[in-house]
Design an enzyme around this catalytic site. Sequence first.
Site, PDB file in Angstrom:
ATOM      1  N   ARG A 258      -5.946  72.279  24.372  1.00 20.11           N
ATOM      2  CA  ARG A 258      -7.137  71.917  25.126  1.00 20.11           C
ATOM      3  C   ARG A 258      -7.187  70.401  25.084  1.00 20.11           C
ATOM      4  O   ARG A 258      -7.161  69.801  24.001  1.00 20.11           O
ATOM      5  CB  ARG A 258      -8.374  72.552  24.476  1.00 20.11           C
ATOM      6  CG  ARG A 258      -9.709  72.253  25.152  1.00 20.11           C
ATOM      7  CD  ARG A 258     -10.402  71.053  24.512  1.00 20.11           C
ATOM      8  NE  ARG A 258     -11.820  70.964  24.888  1.00 20.11           N
ATOM      9  CZ  ARG A 258     -12.587  69.909  24.657  1.00 20.11           C
ATOM     10  NH1 ARG A 258     -12.100  68.853  24.029  1.00 20.11           N
ATOM     11  NH2 ARG A 258     -13.849  69.899  25.007  1.00 20.11           N
ATOM     12  N   ASP A 260      -9.001  66.930  25.578  1.00 18.53           N
ATOM     13  CA  ASP A 260     -10.355  66.382  25.586  1.00 18.53           C
ATOM     14  C   ASP A 260     -10.505  65.320  26.671  1.00 18.53           C
ATOM     15  O   ASP A 260      -9.579  64.535  26.924  1.00 18.53           O
ATOM     16  CB  ASP A 260     -10.601  65.740  24.215  1.00 18.53           C
ATOM     17  CG  ASP A 260     -12.037  65.313  23.991  1.00 18.53           C
ATOM     18  OD1 ASP A 260     -12.917  66.192  24.034  1.00 18.53           O
ATOM     19  OD2 ASP A 260     -12.283  64.104  23.763  1.00 18.53           O
ATOM     20  N   GLU A 288     -10.722  69.375  29.493  1.00 18.94           N
ATOM     21  CA  GLU A 288     -12.186  69.363  29.547  1.00 18.94           C
ATOM     22  C   GLU A 288     -12.630  68.257  30.499  1.00 18.94           C
ATOM     23  O   GLU A 288     -12.547  67.077  30.162  1.00 18.94           O
ATOM     24  CB  GLU A 288     -12.776  69.114  28.159  1.00 18.94           C
ATOM     25  CG  GLU A 288     -14.286  68.966  28.167  1.00 18.94           C
ATOM     26  CD  GLU A 288     -14.802  67.637  27.619  1.00 18.94           C
ATOM     27  OE1 GLU A 288     -16.019  67.473  27.553  1.00 18.94           O
ATOM     28  OE2 GLU A 288     -13.979  66.749  27.269  1.00 18.94           O
ATOM     29  N   HIS A 358     -19.616  73.787  22.413  1.00 23.80           N
ATOM     30  CA  HIS A 358     -20.173  72.854  21.433  1.00 23.80           C
ATOM     31  C   HIS A 358     -20.810  71.628  22.070  1.00 23.80           C
ATOM     32  O   HIS A 358     -21.261  70.738  21.341  1.00 23.80           O
ATOM     33  CB  HIS A 358     -19.066  72.431  20.466  1.00 23.80           C
ATOM     34  CG  HIS A 358     -17.926  71.723  21.146  1.00 23.80           C
ATOM     35  ND1 HIS A 358     -17.267  72.246  22.240  1.00 23.80           N
ATOM     36  CD2 HIS A 358     -17.331  70.536  20.890  1.00 23.80           C
ATOM     37  CE1 HIS A 358     -16.327  71.397  22.623  1.00 23.80           C
ATOM     38  NE2 HIS A 358     -16.348  70.354  21.820  1.00 23.80           N
ATOM     39  N   ASP A 359     -20.805  71.557  23.386  1.00 20.82           N
ATOM     40  CA  ASP A 359     -21.403  70.406  24.067  1.00 20.82           C
ATOM     41  C   ASP A 359     -22.619  70.776  24.906  1.00 20.82           C
ATOM     42  O   ASP A 359     -23.052  69.989  25.751  1.00 20.82           O
ATOM     43  CB  ASP A 359     -20.344  69.717  24.948  1.00 20.82           C
ATOM     44  CG  ASP A 359     -19.241  69.069  24.121  1.00 20.82           C
ATOM     45  OD1 ASP A 359     -19.537  68.597  23.003  1.00 20.82           O
ATOM     46  OD2 ASP A 359     -18.089  69.040  24.588  1.00 20.82           O
TER      47      ASP A 359
END
Length: 713
Positions: A258, A260, A288, A358-359
Amino acid sequence: MPLDRRTFLKGLGLSTIGIAGSTGAGSDDLAFVSQAAAGTPPEQTVNFAENVIYQIISDRFRDGNPDNNATGELASDDCSNLRKYCGGDWQGIIDKIQSGYLTDLGVSAVWISPPFENITAVDSDIGTSYHGYWARDFTDTNQFFGDMETFKQLVDVAHQNGIKVVIDFVPNHTSPSTSDDELEDGVLYDNGSYVAAYNDDPESYFHHNGGTDYSSYEDQIYRNLYNLADFDQHEAYIDQYLKDAIKQWLDTGIDGIRVDAVAHMPPKWQKTLVDTIYDHRPVFTFGEWFLGADQSNPRYYEFSNDSGMSLLDFRFGHEIRQVLRDFTDDWYGFRDMLQETAAEHDQVIDQVPFIDNHDMPRFTVEGGDTRNTDMALAVLLTSRGTPAVYYGTEQYLTGGNDPENRKPMPSFDTTTTAYKVIQELTALRSSNPALAYGDTEERWINSDVFVYEREFGDNVVLVAINRSLDWYDVSGLHTSLPEGTYDDVLGGTLDGFTATVNADGSIDTFSLSPQTVCVWEYTGTTTEPALGHVGPTMGQPGHTVVLSGDGFGSTEGTVEFGTTSASVTSWSDTEIEATVPAVSGGYYDVTVTDANGVQSTPFSGYEVLSGDQISARFVVNDATTDMGENVYVVGNVHELGNWDADRAVGPFFNQVVHEYPNWYYDVNLPAGTDIEFKFVKIASDGTVTWESGSNRTYTTPTDSTGEYTGTWK
Ligand code: NOJ
Ligand code: NOJ
Ligand code: CA
Ligand code: CA
C-alpha cells in the site's frame, strides 16, 4: 472452512483434496501445511480480487511480546494516550493468526503499518511514530513492532495459513521537521548510517519549498505535506534509496504494497517505482490518494489508470458512509457512485473499497445502531474490488478522527454479528467468482432498498438490502439466477430468507423487512473462457502475467497480446500464467482462447513498457503560453505517446521548482535509450502547437535519474 481454500489449493498445484479440521488453525491443517508449503508464498500475489484485506495498525492490535515495548515518554502502557506506543507488534499478529481469530474470520490478507524504523522522539502535541508514518531508516524494522526475523516469521506464518501480507510503504517523506526541534528534523538513515536531515541537507535530498496549501497538483507534490520532510525523488540518491528499500522488503516474501500519499509524489516517478516492483517481484500494489467526501478528481482516475497501481476506493468509502452511517444520501447516490467508478477506472475490480480506515472516524458510531455496520460490511464484502476491513470494525470499535479511530482492539470476540457476516462473505468471495470478477447490475432500487446482482460466467450473486426501519414490497424483480430455491448465504444473520426464482428469472413479490440483507448465490460451471482479471496490468516483455477467471478449460489453449501469442507457463480452468511477448511498447488487448478455439472477451489496455523505466526531468524555458494553454512533451517512444499529441505527457508544471515561462515535468522513460521528441503547447480547445525545427534528441540514463533542459523553439 473460511480459509481461501481455492487459492490455497491452487498454490499447492492441487485441485481437490480433503484437509481435516473445520477451522483454519486446526492442528491438522497446520501440520499438513507446514510440511507442504512452509514459507511458500501464496501463488497469487498480483490478483487480490478473491481476497479480503484486514487493515491493522500494528501498535494497536495485540502485544505479543512485551519485551520489545517502548518505554518512558514514548509509551502509554494502558494506551490512555493514543499518540504514544501501546505495545502492539508483529508477534501479536502471528499469535492471532495461529489462534484462528483471523483465519476463522476468513480474511486472506493483512495490511500492516509501515514496518520501517521510525524516529523515536516525542512531540508534546503530535506525539510519537506509533503509526509508522515517520520513517528514519527504510532498510531496518521498527523495533517496537519486532526485528527482521520476527517480520519474516510473520510472513511465513501468514502464508502457511493462506494469508497474504501487505506492507504500507511511505516514499513521500521521512518525519516532521518541526521548528521547535522536538522531533528529529526529518532525519534519514541508510542501513544504520546517517544520510541527511531536513536542515542538514547539502545534497538537497529533500524539497525546500515550504508546506503545501493544496492549491494545485504541483503544489501538493513539490512542497511538504504538513511539515513532513518531503523527499526529492528526482535526486538520484533518493530515487535509488527508495527503490532499493522496496526491493529489500519484496525479498522478505511480502505479497502486496500500500503506497502512502500518492497524490503528493510525481506521478510518472511513481510509475518507475511500480515498474521496479513488478520487475523485481510483482505484488498487488495500491495507493492512497486521499479524497474528501463528495470529491471526485480527474487526476485520481488518471493516476489509477496510468500508474500501474490501484487505489484505495475513497469514492466507495465515502458514499457507503453517507448511505448507511450518516444517512445523508440514499441508494440512488450509491448507484451513481458505482456507475461513475465503473466508467472512470479502467479496472474497477482492482481498486480497494472500505467502509472506514485510520484517517476517518470509525464507521460504528458511539451509541449508534451497530446494525448499520453489519449492513455496510455485507455490501462491502459483496462489492466489486478487493475489500479492506479495518481492524476492530468486527468488534464495533468506535472513535472520531485520528487518533480516536486507532484505539486498541477491545476484544477478540468471535461471536459478534459483524464477525459472522465477514466470515460468511469471505468464504463466498473465495468460492463464487462472481464477487471477484463480476460486473454490478442494479435489479431494484428506491431510496432505502437496493437489489444488485454480480455476475461472471455462469456464476451469480444477488444481494437485497433494506437499510430502513420500514417494510418494503419488492415486485417485478428479475435475476440471472437459474430457476430454483436459494437459501440466504448469511444464514439469516441479517434476517435474510430463502428466495424462489421462477423459470423466466422472475422472483414473485416479497416483503423486505427492516434492516435486512439477503444474499443468494449460484456457482455454475462456466464452459467458455471468461477472463476476469489480468495482473499486473503493466509490464515489460518477459514479465510474468497472471490471468484469472473461469472456464479456461483443462487443456492448454492460447493467450494473445493483440495478435501476438504469449508463451504459457501454466494453465488451469481458472488461472493461466503467461509471459509478456516481445512486442513493442503500447497498449494491448489480452485474450484467452481455449482448446476448442473459443475466445474470451478481451481485457483491454494492458500496458507494455518499452523496457526498464527511469525518471527524467524535462525542462523547457521561455515557453510563453496563452490563457488556458499548457506545455507537454511528445516523442518517438510509447512512454512519450509515439508522436501522438493526444497522448502527449503533461501538463507541465511552472510554479514551484521552475517558474513560468519555464516549465518542467518528471517523465518515465525506457532506460539507456536514444529518444527523439518535441515540446508542444496544447490549448484548452485541444489545438496543438508543435515546436519548429528538427526533433530534439536525448539519451536516457541506464539507471538513476536524468534531466533534459531546452529552450522553446
Ligand atoms: C496517509 C496515512 O494514511 C496517514 O495516516 C498518514 O499520517 C499520512 N498519509 C502521512 O504519511
Ligand atoms: C511527428 C514527426 O514524426 C516528428 O518528426 C515531427 O517533428 C512532429 N510530428 C511534428 O511535425
Ligand atoms: Ca510489544
Ligand atoms: Ca512530495
